[in-house]
Write a protein that holds these residues in place. Structure first.
Motif, PDB file in Angstrom:
ATOM      1  N   ASN A 171      -5.962  50.564  43.941  1.00 40.60           N
ATOM      2  CA  ASN A 171      -5.918  50.253  42.504  1.00 40.60           C
ATOM      3  C   ASN A 171      -7.273  49.790  41.995  1.00 40.60           C
ATOM      4  O   ASN A 171      -7.693  50.154  40.890  1.00 40.60           O
TER       5      ASN A 171
ATOM      6  N   TRP B 269       5.608  52.304  44.758  1.00 47.84           N
ATOM      7  CA  TRP B 269       5.924  51.393  43.664  1.00 47.84           C
ATOM      8  C   TRP B 269       7.411  51.022  43.694  1.00 47.84           C
ATOM      9  O   TRP B 269       7.789  49.879  43.449  1.00 47.84           O
ATOM     10  N   GLY B 270       8.247  52.019  43.991  1.00 48.15           N
ATOM     11  CA  GLY B 270       9.685  51.755  44.064  1.00 48.15           C
ATOM     12  C   GLY B 270      10.026  50.787  45.179  1.00 48.15           C
ATOM     13  O   GLY B 270      10.845  49.855  44.996  1.00 48.15           O
TER      14      GLY B 270
ATOM     15  N   TRP C 266      -2.258  56.066  35.788  1.00 47.18           N
ATOM     16  CA  TRP C 266      -1.935  56.605  37.096  1.00 47.18           C
ATOM     17  C   TRP C 266      -0.442  56.934  37.183  1.00 47.18           C
ATOM     18  O   TRP C 266      -0.034  57.897  37.808  1.00 47.18           O
ATOM     19  N   GLY C 267       0.371  56.106  36.526  1.00 49.90           N
ATOM     20  CA  GLY C 267       1.804  56.379  36.493  1.00 49.90           C
ATOM     21  C   GLY C 267       2.116  57.699  35.809  1.00 49.90           C
ATOM     22  O   GLY C 267       2.957  58.476  36.275  1.00 49.90           O
TER      23      GLY C 267
ATOM     24  N   PRO D 284      -4.058  51.720  35.833  1.00 52.25           N
ATOM     25  CA  PRO D 284      -2.848  51.936  36.638  1.00 52.25           C
ATOM     26  C   PRO D 284      -1.675  52.512  35.842  1.00 52.25           C
ATOM     27  O   PRO D 284      -0.849  53.246  36.383  1.00 52.25           O
TER      28      PRO D 284
ATOM     29  N   SER E 125       1.305  60.531  38.132  1.00 45.52           N
ATOM     30  CA  SER E 125       2.329  60.750  39.164  1.00 45.52           C
ATOM     31  C   SER E 125       3.521  61.510  38.587  1.00 45.52           C
ATOM     32  O   SER E 125       4.102  62.369  39.260  1.00 45.52           O
TER      33      SER E 125
ATOM     34  N   LEU F  12      -2.855  49.101  48.465  1.00 44.98           N
ATOM     35  CA  LEU F  12      -2.431  48.580  47.173  1.00 44.98           C
ATOM     36  C   LEU F  12      -3.611  48.003  46.399  1.00 44.98           C
ATOM     37  O   LEU F  12      -3.841  48.346  45.241  1.00 44.98           O
TER      38      LEU F  12
ATOM     39  N   ASN G 123       2.777  57.653  44.912  1.00 46.58           N
ATOM     40  CA  ASN G 123       2.783  56.446  44.074  1.00 46.58           C
ATOM     41  C   ASN G 123       4.183  55.944  43.733  1.00 46.58           C
ATOM     42  O   ASN G 123       4.498  54.777  43.977  1.00 46.58           O
ATOM     43  N   PRO G 124       5.046  56.794  43.171  1.00 46.03           N
ATOM     44  CA  PRO G 124       6.373  56.284  42.795  1.00 46.03           C
ATOM     45  C   PRO G 124       7.162  55.745  43.991  1.00 46.03           C
ATOM     46  O   PRO G 124       7.939  54.789  43.833  1.00 46.03           O
TER      47      PRO G 124
ATOM     48  N   THR H 219       8.047  48.539  46.539  1.00 49.34           N
ATOM     49  CA  THR H 219       7.521  47.210  46.185  1.00 49.34           C
ATOM     50  C   THR H 219       8.432  46.521  45.184  1.00 49.34           C
ATOM     51  O   THR H 219       8.764  45.334  45.323  1.00 49.34           O
ATOM     52  N   THR H 220       8.846  47.259  44.144  1.00 48.61           N
ATOM     53  CA  THR H 220       9.724  46.680  43.115  1.00 48.61           C
ATOM     54  C   THR H 220      11.061  46.257  43.717  1.00 48.61           C
ATOM     55  O   THR H 220      11.578  45.167  43.422  1.00 48.61           O
TER      56      THR H 220
END
Length: 717
Positions: A651, A617-618, A681-682, A678, A685, A647, A613-614, A620-621
């Motif tokens: 989710n 997410w990283g 979920w963070g 979500p 992780s 994604l 996940n991280p 995407t950000t």
């Protein structure tokens, strides 16, 4: 009623005239046989009840409580009444235990008279105990002790008087170890006896209760000497047995699985073969990265996306199967009410405790609230040797003997499964269950489990109850936690059970057939999520788990640091479990079948998905903020669509599952918090990475979770 009216009523109807079948069953059979009473007629709105002693106030009160009409006790002989009871409740083969022997009745009456005449027991206490005796047939003295009407020492003194036996005090006594261990441990534990001295060729034997002749012969044969029995306090005898055999119990609880099935033990984190495969995979990946850097990264992203997608789709499929259906083994209230308590087995309850002195009182209260005869409970309070506060708290409570303080020697690994293994060796129940210190099970859960075992196929050796939380509305974190548990226990596990997939057990409220659990090696003391591992091992050996519609309420962690400690341990254990069972994938596939093999990997694989996940997410950000071209290159064509599906579908599934689980359970008040899953979920992780790092730095470390921060609401669930 006047004497004349009484005479008229008895003349109008006689027991010898016959008894209406429906009227004869107005009183439960146990009450009829214990108190020697039988309802046989109705005259002028009064129920006539035959009784050997119409003036006995206890008998009159018990009968009046159970008949919703005016009652008149009418004197009859014991022979007349028992003949009528036998006609109303015919005995068949195997029903001999329903009939109290003359010897047992004399002992019971003598015990009751001795205790009441000395003022040690009130009439009300005796009445309650007699009613329970009529249901269970268990010794009257043991019933009185279990309900704390008298203490164990009083009962031992009474038994010594009745049986003309000497007593022995064991609280500060240490026998010769060689003599004490001369009697094989299984026999000493089963019979609750300890050789304490030897004099002129006769062994003095401390016993909890007078031994019947066959057991006495078995002990004498094992010792090779005649014995003389001495009555002892059950709690003191239990503690002495533990001290004598503690070294043996400690070795078995730590080493049994590791020595007898090393391939199933997590004492080695990664096997040599797995290390070789991992090194080869890393070398190949590095070489590919040097030769084809972008292609290698694209392949890794694509593979991760595919795994992510498969895990999400699998859980979604399970949810759809369970949603709106009832896949658990359901036991009705009528079935519970119809249980013959004489047939109930002794039930061992294992309760691991560590630094939880503050909630021991609440724990004892909740166990005593279970709808199960206390005389058939074997409660093991499992304490670590260095937890002096909890140990002294339990000792200071002077609990009745169905509670057993078990002190686990201070040695590594200091884990819950090792403590449970230690307690299991002392278990006397044919079925057993684990409850955590803060657990609050449905009162009828034990009876439901016993009934379920009678109904399910013979290869079902574990019955898992549902788990949820009593403080779900405390804050956002506890609501998320309750959403997750509702999804897991209301949808996912019932669907897995119905499809006969390997079930990762919950950490509590799993009920086992004790003999099978022992034969399997019980829990892995090196696995910090021992319940999930045990569920897989059960499945691999051909056994199955069934879900029952009964709930145990726990305390959800309301503080993020405490939650992270608990969740990182769970995820570390899932990773341990995956590594253990994937040491030989071919064997796993042959034992579980293709469906079970895929289910295992997609269930345990969710722990590794949380690590991804991280990373995603990283990326995407970073792309949103910088529009970096190399990130766009990582997602060409098919990989982009797979990642996009991951994604959105991933989710959506996570949110949907949490909403659906709460709706299935009827917890409508917390469904809105599932829309923010979500964020939860963070946190998962975060915990996953902590557990992953600990897998290599401190694999057997048990992160302690604080309990007792919240008091459960009063009343039922």
């Amino acid at each position: 009623m006047t004497t004349q009216t009484t005479t008229q009523a008895t003349r109008a109807a006689r027991l010898s005239d016959g008894v209406d079948a429906e009227l004869a069953r107005l009183l439960p059979e146990g009450i009829c046989r214990t108190f020697r009473v039988l309802a046989y007629a109705v005259v002028d709105g009064q129920v006539l009840v035959a009784a050997t002693d119409p003036e006995d106030q206890v008998t009159e009160h018990v009968v009046a409580e159970r008949v919703d009409a005016p009652v008149l006790l009418v004197r009859h002989t014991a022979n007349e009444i028992m003949a009528a009871i036998d006609a109303a409740h015919p005995l068949v083969d195997g029903d001999a235990e329903r009939v109290e022997s003359a010897e047992s009745r004399r002992a019971r009456v003598q015990m009751a008279q001795m205790l009441t005449r000395s003022g040690l027991v009130t009439g009300e206490q005796l009445q309650r105990a007699m009613v329970e005796y009529s249901r269970t047939g268990d010794p009257l003295g043991d019933i009185l002790v279990s309900h704390e009407a008298i203490d164990e020492d009083v009962l031992v003194a009474a038994l010594a008087e009745i049986h003309q036996m000497q007593r022995v005090g064991l609280s500060d006594f240490e026998p010769d170890p060689d003599l004490a261990r001369r009697l094989p441990e299984p026999l000493a534990r089963t019979l609750q006896v300890v050789p304490v001295a030897e004099s002129e060729g006769v062994v003095l034997l401390a016993v909890a209760r007078p031994l019947p002749a066959p057991a006495l012969r078995e002990v004498e044969t094992a010792l090779g000497r005649p014995v003389r029995q001495l009555l002892a306090n059950r709690t003191d005898l239990d503690q002495l047995l533990q001290r004598i055999h503690s070294e043996h119990y400690a070795d078995v609880s730590t080493l049994h699985l590791m020595e007898n099935a090393p391939e199933s033990s997590a004492h080695v984190v990664i096997s040599s073969t797995q290390k070789a495969v991992l090194v080869i995979a890393l070398v190949v990946t590095v070489l590919c990265g040097l030769l084809w850097p972008m292609g290698t990264l694209i392949a890794l992203v694509g593979a991760a996306s595919l795994v992510y997608l498969l895990v999400s789709v699998y859980k979604f499929r399970l949810t759809l199967r369970a949603l709106g259906t009832h896949l658990e083994t359901d036991i009705t209230d009528e079935e519970i009410a119809a249980i013959d308590e004489r047939q109930l087995p002794v039930y061992t309850i294992l309760v691991p405790l560590y630094k939880e002195a503050a909630i021991v009182g609440r724990l004892v209260r909740d166990i005593n609230a279970l709808d199960y005869p206390r005389t058939r409970l074997d409660v093991k309070l499992l304490c670590e040797e260095d937890d002096l506060e909890t140990i002294e708290t339990i000792r200071g409570m002077r609990l009745p003997p169905h509670f057993h303080l078990v002190v686990v020697p201070d040695a590594q690994p200091k884990t819950k499964p090792k403590a449970c293994n230690y307690g299991l060796q002392l278990a006397t129940g044919t079925v057993c269950v684990i409850f955590d210190a803060e657990d609050r099970p449905d009162p009828d859960q034990l009876k439901k489990a016993v009934t379920a075992f009678e109904r399910v196929p013979g290869n079902v050796v574990c019955v898992q109850a549902k788990l949820n939380y009593f403080n779900q509305g405390q804050n956002m974190l506890t609501a998320w936690f309750a959403n997750e548990y509702s999804m897991h226990f209301e949808l996912v596990l019932p669907a897995m059970g119905a499809s006969e997939s390997p079930i990762p057990l919950g950490g509590t409220s799993n009920h086992f057939r004790t003999d099978v659990l022992r034969d399997l090696g019980a829990w892995d003391p090196f696995n910090v999520t021992e319940d999930a591992d045990l569920g897989i091992r059960l499945h691999r050996e051909g056994y199955r788990t069934a879900m029952i519609d009964s709930t145990t309420l726990e305390e959800a962690n309301s503080q993020v640091p405490n939650w992270i400690r608990q969740r990182s341990r769970w995820i570390k254990g899932y990773m341990q479990t995956w590594l253990v069972h994937m040491r030989n994938p071919v064997a796993l596939l042959s034992q579980t079948g293709l469906r079970g093999f895929l289910s295992f990997n997609l269930t345990m694989g969710s722990a590794f998905v949380l690590l991804m996940n991280p990373v995603f997410w990283g990326l995407t950000t970073l792309y949103v903020l910088t529009q970096a071209g190399f990130i766009q290159q990582l997602f060409p064509g098919l990989v982009f669509y797979a990642a996009s599906a991951m994604l959105f579908i991933g989710n959506f599934v996570f949110v949907y599952l949490n909403v659906a689980g709460s709706l299935q359970r009827g917890e409508f008040g917390i469904t809105r918090t599932a829309l923010l899953s979500p964020l939860y979920w963070g946190l998962m992780s975060w915990a996953a990475w902590k557990g992953f790092i600990q897998l290599f730095t401190n694999p057997f470390y048990w992160e302690k979770t604080e309990h007792g921060l919240n008091e459960p609401p009063a009343g039922g669930h």
